[in-house]
Design a protein around this motif. Sequence first.
Motif, PDB file in Angstrom:
ATOM      1  N   ALA A   1       3.441   3.277  16.902  1.00 43.45           N
ATOM      2  CA  ALA A   1       3.736   3.205  15.467  1.00 43.45           C
ATOM      3  C   ALA A   1       3.236   1.895  14.868  1.00 43.45           C
ATOM      4  CB  ALA A   1       5.241   3.359  15.235  1.00 43.45           C
ATOM      5  N   ASP A   2       3.424   0.806  15.580  1.00 47.34           N
ATOM      6  CA  ASP A   2       2.956  -0.497  15.115  1.00 47.34           C
ATOM      7  C   ASP A   2       1.443  -0.477  14.902  1.00 47.34           C
ATOM      8  OD1 ASP A   2       3.572  -3.475  14.729  1.00 47.34           O
ATOM      9  OD2 ASP A   2       2.026  -3.554  16.282  1.00 47.34           O
ATOM     10  N   LEU A   3       0.714   0.091  15.870  1.00 52.67           N
ATOM     11  CA  LEU A   3      -0.739   0.172  15.764  1.00 52.67           C
ATOM     12  C   LEU A   3      -1.168   1.072  14.613  1.00 52.67           C
ATOM     13  CD1 LEU A   3      -3.619  -0.336  16.839  1.00 52.67           C
ATOM     14  CD2 LEU A   3      -3.267   1.607  18.389  1.00 52.67           C
ATOM     15  N   LEU A   4      -0.514   2.207  14.444  1.00 54.97           N
ATOM     16  CA  LEU A   4      -0.878   3.133  13.376  1.00 54.97           C
ATOM     17  C   LEU A   4      -0.755   2.472  12.004  1.00 54.97           C
ATOM     18  CD1 LEU A   4       0.909   6.355  14.691  1.00 54.97           C
ATOM     19  CD2 LEU A   4      -1.549   5.901  14.693  1.00 54.97           C
ATOM     20  N   VAL A   5       0.331   1.755  11.791  1.00 56.76           N
ATOM     21  CA  VAL A   5       0.524   1.088  10.501  1.00 56.76           C
ATOM     22  C   VAL A   5      -0.518  -0.005  10.303  1.00 56.76           C
ATOM     23  CG1 VAL A   5       2.111  -0.317   9.121  1.00 56.76           C
ATOM     24  CG2 VAL A   5       2.983   1.644  10.409  1.00 56.76           C
ATOM     25  N   ARG A   6      -0.772  -0.791  11.339  1.00 60.11           N
ATOM     26  CA  ARG A   6      -1.767  -1.858  11.234  1.00 60.11           C
ATOM     27  C   ARG A   6      -3.154  -1.297  10.915  1.00 60.11           C
ATOM     28  NH1 ARG A   6      -0.302  -6.907  13.595  1.00 60.11           N
ATOM     29  NH2 ARG A   6       1.790  -6.876  14.530  1.00 60.11           N
ATOM     30  N   GLU A   7      -3.533  -0.214  11.604  1.00 57.77           N
ATOM     31  CA  GLU A   7      -4.856   0.375  11.386  1.00 57.77           C
ATOM     32  C   GLU A   7      -4.977   0.976   9.989  1.00 57.77           C
ATOM     33  OE1 GLU A   7      -7.795   0.717  12.805  1.00 57.77           O
ATOM     34  OE2 GLU A   7      -7.384  -0.443  14.611  1.00 57.77           O
TER      35      GLU A   7
ATOM     36  N   SER B   1      -1.397  10.480  10.311  1.00 59.45           N
ATOM     37  CA  SER B   1      -1.049  11.816  10.788  1.00 59.45           C
ATOM     38  C   SER B   1      -0.440  11.731  12.178  1.00 59.45           C
ATOM     39  CB  SER B   1      -2.297  12.706  10.811  1.00 59.45           C
ATOM     40  OG  SER B   1      -2.007  13.934  11.432  1.00 59.45           O
ATOM     41  N   THR B   2       0.826  12.123  12.285  1.00 57.01           N
ATOM     42  CA  THR B   2       1.517  12.120  13.583  1.00 57.01           C
ATOM     43  C   THR B   2       2.092  13.488  13.918  1.00 57.01           C
ATOM     44  OG1 THR B   2       3.703  11.514  12.714  1.00 57.01           O
ATOM     45  CG2 THR B   2       2.180   9.713  13.188  1.00 57.01           C
ATOM     46  N   PHE B   3       1.746  14.514  13.136  1.00 57.60           N
ATOM     47  CA  PHE B   3       2.371  15.817  13.353  1.00 57.60           C
ATOM     48  C   PHE B   3       1.934  16.402  14.696  1.00 57.60           C
ATOM     49  CE2 PHE B   3      -1.641  17.058  11.345  1.00 57.60           C
ATOM     50  CZ  PHE B   3      -2.017  18.171  12.077  1.00 57.60           C
ATOM     51  N   GLY B   4       2.772  17.294  15.211  1.00 59.02           N
ATOM     52  CA  GLY B   4       2.476  17.870  16.519  1.00 59.02           C
ATOM     53  C   GLY B   4       3.089  19.238  16.685  1.00 59.02           C
ATOM     54  N   ALA B   5       2.975  19.764  17.889  1.00 59.97           N
ATOM     55  CA  ALA B   5       3.501  21.086  18.215  1.00 59.97           C
ATOM     56  C   ALA B   5       3.958  21.087  19.666  1.00 59.97           C
ATOM     57  CB  ALA B   5       2.422  22.153  18.004  1.00 59.97           C
TER      58      ALA B   5
ATOM     59  N   MET C   1       0.839  -1.200   0.000  1.00 63.88           N
ATOM     60  CA  MET C   1       0.000   0.000   0.000  1.00 63.88           C
ATOM     61  C   MET C   1       0.871   1.245   0.000  1.00 63.88           C
ATOM     62  SD  MET C   1      -2.890   1.236   2.777  1.00 63.88           S
ATOM     63  CE  MET C   1      -4.117   0.012   2.273  1.00 63.88           C
ATOM     64  N   ASP C   2       0.383   2.312  -0.615  1.00 62.71           N
ATOM     65  CA  ASP C   2       1.066   3.595  -0.599  1.00 62.71           C
ATOM     66  C   ASP C   2       0.568   4.400   0.603  1.00 62.71           C
ATOM     67  OD1 ASP C   2       2.570   3.244  -2.944  1.00 62.71           O
ATOM     68  OD2 ASP C   2       0.827   3.720  -4.177  1.00 62.71           O
ATOM     69  N   LEU C   3       1.444   4.621   1.580  1.00 61.11           N
ATOM     70  CA  LEU C   3       1.109   5.338   2.802  1.00 61.11           C
ATOM     71  C   LEU C   3       1.743   6.719   2.785  1.00 61.11           C
ATOM     72  CD1 LEU C   3       1.709   2.531   5.461  1.00 61.11           C
ATOM     73  CD2 LEU C   3      -0.467   3.216   4.434  1.00 61.11           C
ATOM     74  N   VAL C   4       0.980   7.723   3.164  1.00 61.63           N
ATOM     75  CA  VAL C   4       1.508   9.072   3.346  1.00 61.63           C
ATOM     76  C   VAL C   4       1.545   9.349   4.839  1.00 61.63           C
ATOM     77  CG1 VAL C   4       1.173  11.529   2.908  1.00 61.63           C
ATOM     78  CG2 VAL C   4       0.633   9.860   1.124  1.00 61.63           C
TER      79      VAL C   4
ATOM     80  N   PRO D   1       9.435  12.010  16.509  1.00 60.11           N
ATOM     81  CA  PRO D   1       9.884  10.755  17.121  1.00 60.11           C
ATOM     82  C   PRO D   1       8.959   9.579  16.847  1.00 60.11           C
ATOM     83  CG  PRO D   1       9.117  12.320  18.783  1.00 60.11           C
ATOM     84  CD  PRO D   1       9.222  13.073  17.502  1.00 60.11           C
ATOM     85  N   THR D   2       7.656   9.813  16.746  1.00 59.68           N
ATOM     86  CA  THR D   2       6.736   8.733  16.386  1.00 59.68           C
ATOM     87  C   THR D   2       6.686   8.546  14.878  1.00 59.68           C
ATOM     88  OG1 THR D   2       5.350   9.105  18.339  1.00 59.68           O
ATOM     89  CG2 THR D   2       4.341   7.926  16.504  1.00 59.68           C
ATOM     90  N   GLY D   3       6.676   9.636  14.135  1.00 62.29           N
ATOM     91  CA  GLY D   3       6.598   9.552  12.686  1.00 62.29           C
ATOM     92  C   GLY D   3       7.722   8.755  12.068  1.00 62.29           C
ATOM     93  N   ARG D   4       8.941   8.932  12.565  1.00 58.30           N
ATOM     94  CA  ARG D   4      10.068   8.160  12.027  1.00 58.30           C
ATOM     95  C   ARG D   4       9.864   6.666  12.249  1.00 58.30           C
ATOM     96  NH1 ARG D   4      13.059  12.583  14.152  1.00 58.30           N
ATOM     97  NH2 ARG D   4      13.556  11.413  16.032  1.00 58.30           N
ATOM     98  N   LEU D   5       9.337   6.303  13.408  1.00 57.39           N
ATOM     99  CA  LEU D   5       9.075   4.890  13.679  1.00 57.39           C
ATOM    100  C   LEU D   5       7.982   4.344  12.770  1.00 57.39           C
ATOM    101  CD1 LEU D   5       9.206   4.890  17.580  1.00 57.39           C
ATOM    102  CD2 LEU D   5      10.924   3.969  16.013  1.00 57.39           C
ATOM    103  N   VAL D   6       6.961   5.155  12.501  1.00 61.23           N
ATOM    104  CA  VAL D   6       5.901   4.737  11.577  1.00 61.23           C
ATOM    105  C   VAL D   6       6.483   4.457  10.198  1.00 61.23           C
ATOM    106  CG1 VAL D   6       3.857   5.528  10.330  1.00 61.23           C
ATOM    107  CG2 VAL D   6       4.041   5.913  12.789  1.00 61.23           C
ATOM    108  N   VAL D   7       7.302   5.383   9.703  1.00 61.13           N
ATOM    109  CA  VAL D   7       7.918   5.202   8.388  1.00 61.13           C
ATOM    110  C   VAL D   7       8.770   3.942   8.370  1.00 61.13           C
ATOM    111  CG1 VAL D   7       9.570   6.177   6.755  1.00 61.13           C
ATOM    112  CG2 VAL D   7       7.873   7.660   7.837  1.00 61.13           C
ATOM    113  N   GLU D   8       9.605   3.767   9.382  1.00 55.88           N
ATOM    114  CA  GLU D   8      10.497   2.609   9.450  1.00 55.88           C
ATOM    115  C   GLU D   8       9.707   1.298   9.472  1.00 55.88           C
ATOM    116  OE1 GLU D   8      14.131   0.925  12.278  1.00 55.88           O
ATOM    117  OE2 GLU D   8      13.358   2.955  12.550  1.00 55.88           O
TER     118      GLU D   8
END
Length: 241
Positions: free
Chosen positions: A193-199, A70-74, A1-4, A11-18
Amino acid sequence: MDLVVFGANGPTGRLVVEQALTVGHHVTAVTRRQPDQYPLTAPRLDVVVADVTDRNGVERTLAGAGAVISTFGAPYSRTEITVYSRGIENITRAMAAHSVERLVCVSSTTVATEEQPGESVFWRRGVIPLLRNTVGRTLYDDMQRMEEIVKRSGLNWTVVRPAGLFNAVGPTEDYEVATRRLPGKYTSRADLADLLVREAIAPQHPRSIIEVITRSGGPPRRWGTFLKEVMPGRGEQPVRE
């Protein structure tokens, strides 16, 4: 699948990508930094520069996407924060324009209004009000606005609420997920990150708000983890990604 993945350099986004790359998916990592500054490289990885508050920039990232994470933050701030609501508004509009239906979005258990099972009086009446209404009031107000925009979007969405985040080496694979309030104060970023990718790939909780709590391998210093997440100048803060 193509994920954006938005917030791909956090710190979470990098793990999601990996993790998404590890299981064989193509990833478009959206970051405000230049591609040559991104710490990961892979044949199935594209790094795109865009700010979530830039509607045109967001729209350019979504052509051909199968799902969005979406994992962006502030960082915490005393001044008004709007990046969550503005960013998710741009993302949901762009997804509708490109007929991309699946959205998985990170929020926080701190915005929950129901009481948490097993919560101590000190935590319920002291820690949480301090975090929600004082230290992080402007951030969590906007995070709530973000959740409302997601729920009204008409997309196939899931909002994921982790508790206090800590770093672990790889997913513990011992985490609980539910649409109700869960006992527990901490979530491993790798588990999140594992859950985000699975979902994103195989939705288990469509149009739902879910919590995720890590049950084993917790932070070695619980109060140290709490201070790093909530107190300016005491360690890692949410990043503007």
